[in-house]
Design a protein around this motif. Structure first.
Motif, short mmCIF file in Angstrom:
data_model
loop_
_atom_site.label_atom_id
_atom_site.label_comp_id
_atom_site.label_asym_id
_atom_site.label_seq_id
_atom_site.Cartn_x
_atom_site.Cartn_y
_atom_site.Cartn_z
N ALA A 89 0.84 -1.20 0.00
CA ALA A 89 0.00 0.00 0.00
C ALA A 89 0.87 1.24 0.00
O ALA A 89 1.87 1.31 0.72
CB ALA A 89 -0.92 0.00 1.22
N GLU A 90 0.50 2.20 -0.82
CA GLU A 90 1.19 3.49 -0.85
C GLU A 90 0.59 4.40 0.21
O GLU A 90 -0.64 4.52 0.30
CB GLU A 90 1.05 4.14 -2.22
CG GLU A 90 1.86 3.48 -3.32
CD GLU A 90 3.35 3.64 -3.09
OE1 GLU A 90 3.77 4.71 -2.59
OE2 GLU A 90 4.09 2.68 -3.38
N PRO A 91 1.42 5.05 1.03
CA PRO A 91 0.88 6.00 2.01
C PRO A 91 0.07 7.09 1.33
O PRO A 91 0.45 7.60 0.27
CB PRO A 91 2.14 6.57 2.67
CG PRO A 91 3.16 5.48 2.50
CD PRO A 91 2.87 4.88 1.16
N GLU A 92 -1.07 7.43 1.92
CA GLU A 92 -1.95 8.45 1.37
C GLU A 92 -1.85 9.74 2.16
O GLU A 92 -1.48 9.74 3.34
CB GLU A 92 -3.40 7.96 1.37
CG GLU A 92 -3.65 6.81 0.41
CD GLU A 92 -5.12 6.41 0.35
OE1 GLU A 92 -5.92 6.94 1.17
OE2 GLU A 92 -5.46 5.59 -0.52
N ALA A 93 -2.18 10.84 1.50
CA ALA A 93 -2.19 12.13 2.17
C ALA A 93 -3.34 12.19 3.16
O ALA A 93 -4.45 11.73 2.89
CB ALA A 93 -2.32 13.25 1.14
N LEU A 94 -3.06 12.75 4.33
CA LEU A 94 -4.08 12.91 5.36
C LEU A 94 -4.56 14.35 5.47
O LEU A 94 -5.45 14.66 6.25
CB LEU A 94 -3.53 12.46 6.72
CG LEU A 94 -3.08 10.99 6.80
CD1 LEU A 94 -2.45 10.71 8.15
CD2 LEU A 94 -4.26 10.06 6.55
N GLY A 95 -3.97 15.24 4.68
CA GLY A 95 -4.35 16.64 4.72
C GLY A 95 -3.34 17.46 5.50
O GLY A 95 -2.62 16.93 6.36
N ALA A 96 -3.28 18.75 5.21
CA ALA A 96 -2.40 19.70 5.92
C ALA A 96 -0.94 19.24 5.93
O ALA A 96 -0.24 19.37 6.93
CB ALA A 96 -2.90 19.92 7.35
N GLY A 97 -0.50 18.67 4.80
CA GLY A 97 0.89 18.26 4.69
C GLY A 97 1.24 16.96 5.40
O GLY A 97 2.42 16.61 5.47
N LEU A 98 0.25 16.26 5.94
CA LEU A 98 0.50 15.01 6.66
C LEU A 98 0.23 13.82 5.74
O LEU A 98 -0.65 13.86 4.89
CB LEU A 98 -0.39 14.91 7.89
CG LEU A 98 -0.21 16.00 8.96
CD1 LEU A 98 -1.24 15.83 10.06
CD2 LEU A 98 1.20 15.96 9.53
#
Length: 278
Positions: A63-72
């Motif tokens: 799995a590729e890490p996904e963006a969580l928002g606000a640069g996270l």
């Protein structure tokens, strides 16, 4: 209390580093005199996390890490756990979404609107003397309005400490969340045209509130409700899948150094929920 006082934690033979447990313990509040409670909670959470990661790797998930928002972004381990739970969670079908709406369409309504007027006797509620003086003033105004309801606008213009006095106390249209909670709670108890029987205290002081008119929220059609309802059902399915998966893994695992490991021991923290975009 140092890590040496706690037993080594192993999950199917894999050691959970005590340094990692110590760091995780910071996320589990406990009384200062009982640091062991935070340690044990952290050990349980990390044991469940280890079980999930072991299962994800056993299945060969990638799995590729996904963006969580606000640069996270997710960590690689968080992405693996997400992929594992995604493989377990069944997305709600259109039929299930529609059935959830059809069970009680009246639950889904637009927000109500209220036309409101008030008279404010301002004070600092933390100042006992000022609060009592403002309350007495508000009660005197309430008595005058009880005898002469039509005098509201005139009294507001002369007596109110709110800028709305220039409009006879009228605040215009308000909806849920537009006022402080105490004001809204009193407002919701009023019938159209009714004035609060007693002054209402908020952080701003004492209010005499009149509900001039109200428009009830209208029932929303399925097409409008569907996205929000689908998201809620997806999150519920995700939570169920995570709990069921953890229950199966715990039942089949050999875990040492952790007491009370159960379905609720960290499954919420270990298995990230889907975002609104998933």
């Amino acid at each position: 209390m140092g890590a040496a006082f706690f037993p080594e934690v192993t999950v199917n033979g894999e050691v959970v580093p005590q340094a990692l447990i110590a760091a995780e313990a910071q996320n589990h509040p406990a009384p200062r005199e009982k640091p062991g409670l935070a340690w044990r909670a952290a050990a349980r959470a990390l044991a469940v996390r280890a079980l999930l990661l072991q299962e994800a790797r056993r299945r060969g998930l990638v799995a590729e890490p996904e963006a969580l928002g606000a640069g996270l972004h997710e960590t690689e381990e968080e992405a693996l756990i997400r992929a594992l739970v995604e493989a377990e969670a069944a997305a709600p079908t259109e039929g299930e979404i529609h059935a959830a709406w059809a069970r009680d369409p009246s639950r889904f309504r637009s927000a109500p609107l209220w036309e409101v007027s008030h008279i404010l006797c301002a004070c600092d509620p933390q100042d006992e003397a000022a609060r009592a003086a403002a309350q007495a003033r508000a009660q005197a105004l309430a008595a005058r309005l009880s005898a002469e309801p039509g005098a509201f606008a005139g009294l507001a213009a002369k007596e109110s400490d709110c800028g709305s006095r220039s409009a006879g106390g009228a605040l215009g249209q308000l909806g849920p969340g537009d006022t402080v909670p105490e004001f809204e709670a009193a407002l919701r108890r009023l019938a159209e045209g009714e004035l609060t029987a007693e002054p209402v205290l908020t952080r701003h002081g004492w209010h005499l509130i009149r509900l001039d008119a109200q428009a009830e929220g209208r029932e929303l059609p399925f097409e409008v409700v569907r996205p929000r309802l689908a998201e809620a059902l997806e999150k519920a399915a995700w939570a169920r899948a995570a709990r069921d998966l953890v229950a199966r893994l715990v039942a089949a695992a050999e875990v040492r150094g952790v007491d009370g490991l159960s379905v609720s021991s960290g499954s919420d923290e270990a298995a990230p929920r889907p975002s609104a975009s998933n």
